[in-house]
Design a protein around this motif. Structure first.
Motif, short mmCIF file in Angstrom:
data_model
loop_
_atom_site.label_atom_id
_atom_site.label_comp_id
_atom_site.label_asym_id
_atom_site.label_seq_id
_atom_site.Cartn_x
_atom_site.Cartn_y
_atom_site.Cartn_z
N GLY A 118 59.51 53.02 -75.19
CA GLY A 118 58.31 52.20 -75.16
C GLY A 118 57.11 52.96 -74.61
N ILE A 119 56.03 52.24 -74.42
CA ILE A 119 54.77 52.90 -74.05
C ILE A 119 54.66 53.17 -72.56
N THR A 120 55.53 52.54 -71.74
CA THR A 120 55.53 52.80 -70.30
C THR A 120 56.95 52.92 -69.79
N PRO A 121 57.18 53.68 -68.71
CA PRO A 121 58.52 53.74 -68.12
C PRO A 121 58.97 52.35 -67.67
N GLY A 122 60.25 52.10 -67.83
CA GLY A 122 60.80 50.79 -67.47
C GLY A 122 60.90 49.84 -68.63
N SER A 123 60.21 50.16 -69.75
CA SER A 123 60.29 49.38 -70.99
C SER A 123 59.86 47.93 -70.81
N MET A 124 59.01 47.67 -69.83
CA MET A 124 58.44 46.33 -69.64
C MET A 124 56.94 46.45 -69.40
N PRO A 125 56.20 47.00 -70.36
CA PRO A 125 54.76 47.22 -70.17
C PRO A 125 54.01 45.90 -70.04
N PRO A 126 53.04 45.82 -69.13
CA PRO A 126 52.30 44.56 -68.95
C PRO A 126 51.31 44.29 -70.08
N PHE B 66 83.84 56.17 -79.24
CA PHE B 66 82.50 55.87 -78.75
C PHE B 66 81.47 56.62 -79.60
N GLN B 67 80.52 55.88 -80.19
CA GLN B 67 79.54 56.47 -81.11
C GLN B 67 78.32 56.96 -80.34
N GLU B 68 78.53 58.03 -79.58
CA GLU B 68 77.45 58.53 -78.72
C GLU B 68 76.28 59.04 -79.54
N GLU B 69 76.55 59.75 -80.61
CA GLU B 69 75.47 60.31 -81.41
C GLU B 69 74.62 59.20 -82.04
N GLY B 70 75.28 58.18 -82.55
CA GLY B 70 74.55 57.09 -83.20
C GLY B 70 73.68 56.31 -82.23
N ILE B 71 74.22 55.95 -81.06
CA ILE B 71 73.43 55.17 -80.12
C ILE B 71 72.33 56.03 -79.50
N THR B 72 72.56 57.33 -79.37
CA THR B 72 71.52 58.23 -78.88
C THR B 72 70.33 58.25 -79.83
N GLN B 73 70.60 58.34 -81.13
CA GLN B 73 69.52 58.32 -82.11
C GLN B 73 68.71 57.03 -82.03
N ILE B 74 69.40 55.90 -81.84
CA ILE B 74 68.70 54.61 -81.75
C ILE B 74 67.81 54.57 -80.52
N LEU B 75 68.33 55.03 -79.38
CA LEU B 75 67.57 54.96 -78.13
C LEU B 75 66.40 55.94 -78.10
N LEU B 76 66.48 57.00 -78.88
CA LEU B 76 65.39 57.97 -78.94
C LEU B 76 64.42 57.69 -80.08
N GLN B 77 64.76 56.76 -80.97
CA GLN B 77 63.95 56.49 -82.16
C GLN B 77 62.50 56.09 -81.86
N PRO B 78 62.21 55.32 -80.78
CA PRO B 78 60.81 54.93 -80.54
C PRO B 78 59.85 56.10 -80.40
N GLN B 79 60.35 57.30 -80.05
CA GLN B 79 59.45 58.43 -79.88
C GLN B 79 58.81 58.89 -81.19
N THR B 80 59.32 58.39 -82.33
CA THR B 80 58.71 58.73 -83.62
C THR B 80 57.43 57.94 -83.88
N ILE B 81 57.15 56.94 -83.05
CA ILE B 81 55.94 56.12 -83.20
C ILE B 81 54.86 56.67 -82.29
N PRO B 82 53.67 56.94 -82.79
CA PRO B 82 52.61 57.49 -81.95
C PRO B 82 52.35 56.63 -80.72
N GLY B 83 52.25 57.28 -79.56
CA GLY B 83 52.00 56.59 -78.31
C GLY B 83 53.25 56.05 -77.64
N ASN B 84 54.37 56.11 -78.35
CA ASN B 84 55.63 55.60 -77.81
C ASN B 84 56.50 56.75 -77.30
N SER B 85 57.52 56.38 -76.55
CA SER B 85 58.51 57.35 -76.08
C SER B 85 59.89 56.78 -76.32
#
Length: 560
Positions: free
Chosen positions: A377-385, A408-427
């Motif tokens: 998300g756009i801020t640490p903690g994933s709860m931006p005001p 355990f599908q570590e590779e798959g869940i890792t890709q999902i959790l890192l996916q927001p970084q593909t959106i400008p301004g997101n991490s």
């Protein structure tokens, strides 16, 4: 992955402590523990193994301390332990060397690794294939076992003892009247008596079940013989429990058993998680569900999760069983967090759901929902005001198989959790290691619930367990309806309230109660429209808030 290993020392700093202690009359021990780190790899190199403190060459060093205390060397037993964990994980397991395999043999599989993998899969419900094993520390313990007590001397049988009193008590077969109560000091060697009976000791009470026989030994102990025929048919039959008759005492017992399982899941999650959110703040919930996804027992963890997880479980059941989907298989574990589509609360709350199989069919579900410190998300903690869209709050998971076929599908869940970084301004997630560790902990919590449910099914039978799940749901419904009827008699059949958020948005609620049936309609008509921000309540949270308010008003003990 081969299970042959070699030990490669990767840290030479060592903290060694020796402990001498007298534990009890039967065992004296001397142990040495070495906090060290080593890789378990392949293949075995005997020169490395032979110099390891757990090797046979080191045994005399540990025996000497006990020999110096006057014990014979032949009586000393040496036990070896290795504390193992998968590289990249934080949960280590102390493994005792199996006695059937020689550690120094280069032609056999290493027993420590096999025992660790078996324990890890039993604890977490999956294995991490291809992952190196690390030795955190090792321990060698030398003990002198005490002598086992000999057989009791035969004594002549005496007539049944005279009861000190009688009482009424509930046993597995139902209520029993005129149950004899004996004081332990009044029993003599040779006394024989049948159950049902109760024996009162100074610090404990012995309950002799129906069909059991107790005999007082020459040492004053009780030998209890169980009549196996009293257990009835041990066969567990599938079904919905339609033939089981509801019993109020059994209802209370099963209610507490189900709640106890959910609470034990929570203790497992707290013990195996590593994040502050779950391990210390306890921001998680665990619950049991029927095969249809209906809530049965929810441990008293986080109120906002109450009722919301039911929607999450039902969505996964419908999603994976829909046409064109692969279905639900044994060894699968699902995860989701989408607030609007998948019954989630907010994105940091990830729900992990595991089906419970019996004889090839799904009979229950167990689930755990935990707050992850960051999922992007756009801020640490994933709860931006100041977020205005869900994408700005991090990774959104509608349906994903976190564990597939026991892996355990570590590779798959890792890709999902890192996916927001593909959106400008997101991490993407800023704390992937904690995410993965806590997800494994949630799977482990579910696995502990499955184990306890299986034990309950083996003990009581599937029909009875399913029947009392239905009885508990029905009892909870009756408790809520009764409360609403009482409310209607006291305060009328309609209640209305309005409150306002900080921006002035109104929240209207009108409750109409049927005084005859106890049914109620919760109408939020008049509530302000969806706002351009992050203060909107998704459907599952609205439902959960209503359930929690009703639960708070119910005066009866129900497993919620």
């Amino acid at each position: 992955m081969t299970s042959m290993i070699r030990l490669v020392r990767i840290r030479t700093r060592r903290k060694t402590r020796s402990v001498k202690r007298y534990t009890n009359k039967k065992t004296t021990e001397f142990q040495q523990q070495d906090s060290d780190h080593a890789f378990l790899e392949s293949p075995v190199k005997p020169s490395l193994i032979s110099n390891h403190p757990t090797s046979t060459k080191s045994v005399p060093n540990y025996k000497n301390s006990l020999v110096e205390q006057g014990y014979a060397e032949k009586d000393v037993v040496v036990e070896r332990y290795v504390n193992l964990r998968y590289q990249g994980t934080d949960n280590s397991v102390m493994i005792q060397e199996p006695t059937t395999t020689d550690l120094t043999s280069s032609s056999s599989n290493l027993p420590y690794a096999d025992a660790f993998r078996e324990h890890y899969k039993r604890e977490f419900g999956f294995d991490l294939q291809g992952r190196d094993l690390l030795i955190d520390d090792y321990r060698v313990r030398a003990i002198v076992p005490g002598k086992s007590p000999g057989a009791c001397m035969p004594v002549p049988a005496l007539p049944p003892p005279t009861a000190d009193s009688h009482t009424e008590a509930y046993f597995e077969t139902g209520w029993e009247k005129n149950v004899p109560v004996f004081r332990a000091e009044s029993l003599k060697p040779g006394h024989v008596f049948d159950g049902p009976a109760i024996v009162v000791q100074s610090i404990s009470t012995i309950v002799l079940e129906v069909g059991c026989t107790a005999r007082v030994t020459s040492e004053g102990d009780l030998d209890i013989f169980v009549d196996r025929s009293m257990n009835g048919d041990d066969t567990v039959k599938d079904g919905d429990g339609a033939g089981v008759k509801e019993d109020p005492v059994q209802l209370s017992i099963f209610s507490h058993r189900f709640m106890g399982i959910a609470e034990q899941m929570g203790r497992t999650l707290q013990r195996t998680a590593i994040s502050v959110n779950m391990k210390e703040r306890l921001d998680f919930s665990c619950a049991l569900f029927t095969a249809q996804g209906g809530l049965v027992a929810n441990a008293p963890h986080i109120p906002v999760h109450l009722g919301a997880m039911q929607d999450a479980v039902r969505f996964q059941v419908e999603y994976w069983n829909a046409e064109g989907k692969e279905g639900i298989q044994q060894g699968d574990v699902f995860c989701s967090n989408h607030p609007h589509l998948a019954g989630g609360s907010h994105l940091p709350d990830i729900t992990v759901i595991t089906p419970v199989f019996h004889e090839g069919g799904i009979v229950f579900f167990v689930a755990s929902r935990g707050h992850h410190s960051d999922i992007g998300g756009i801020t640490p903690g994933s709860m931006p005001p100041n977020s205005k869209t869900l994408l700005e709050e991090g990774a959104a998971i509608v349906a994903f198989k976190l564990v597939r076929d026991g892996q355990f599908q570590e590779e798959g869940i890792t890709q999902i959790l890192l996916q927001p970084q593909t959106i400008p301004g997101n991490s993407g997630t800023r704390n992937l290691k904690d995410n993965l560790s806590d997800l494994r902990a949630q799977v482990a919590a579910n696995q502990s619930g499955i184990r306890l449910l299986n034990e309950l099914v083996s003990e009581s039978g599937l029909d009875e367990v399913q029947a009392y799940m239905n009885f508990i749901q029905h009892n909870a419904e009756l408790a809520v309806r009764s409360m609403l009827k009482d409310f209607a008699q006291t305060h009328g059949t309609r209640a209305h309230a309005v409150d306002y958020m900080d921006d002035g948005s109104p929240i209207h609620l009108t409750i109409d109660i049927d005084p005859q049936t106890g049914s109620a309609t919760f109408d939020f008509t008049g509530t302000g429209p969806q706002m351009l921000g992050n203060q909107n309540a998704p459907p599952a949270i609205t439902y959960s808030a209503v359930i929690y308010a009703l639960r708070s008003l119910v005066g009866r003990d129900i497993p919620l």
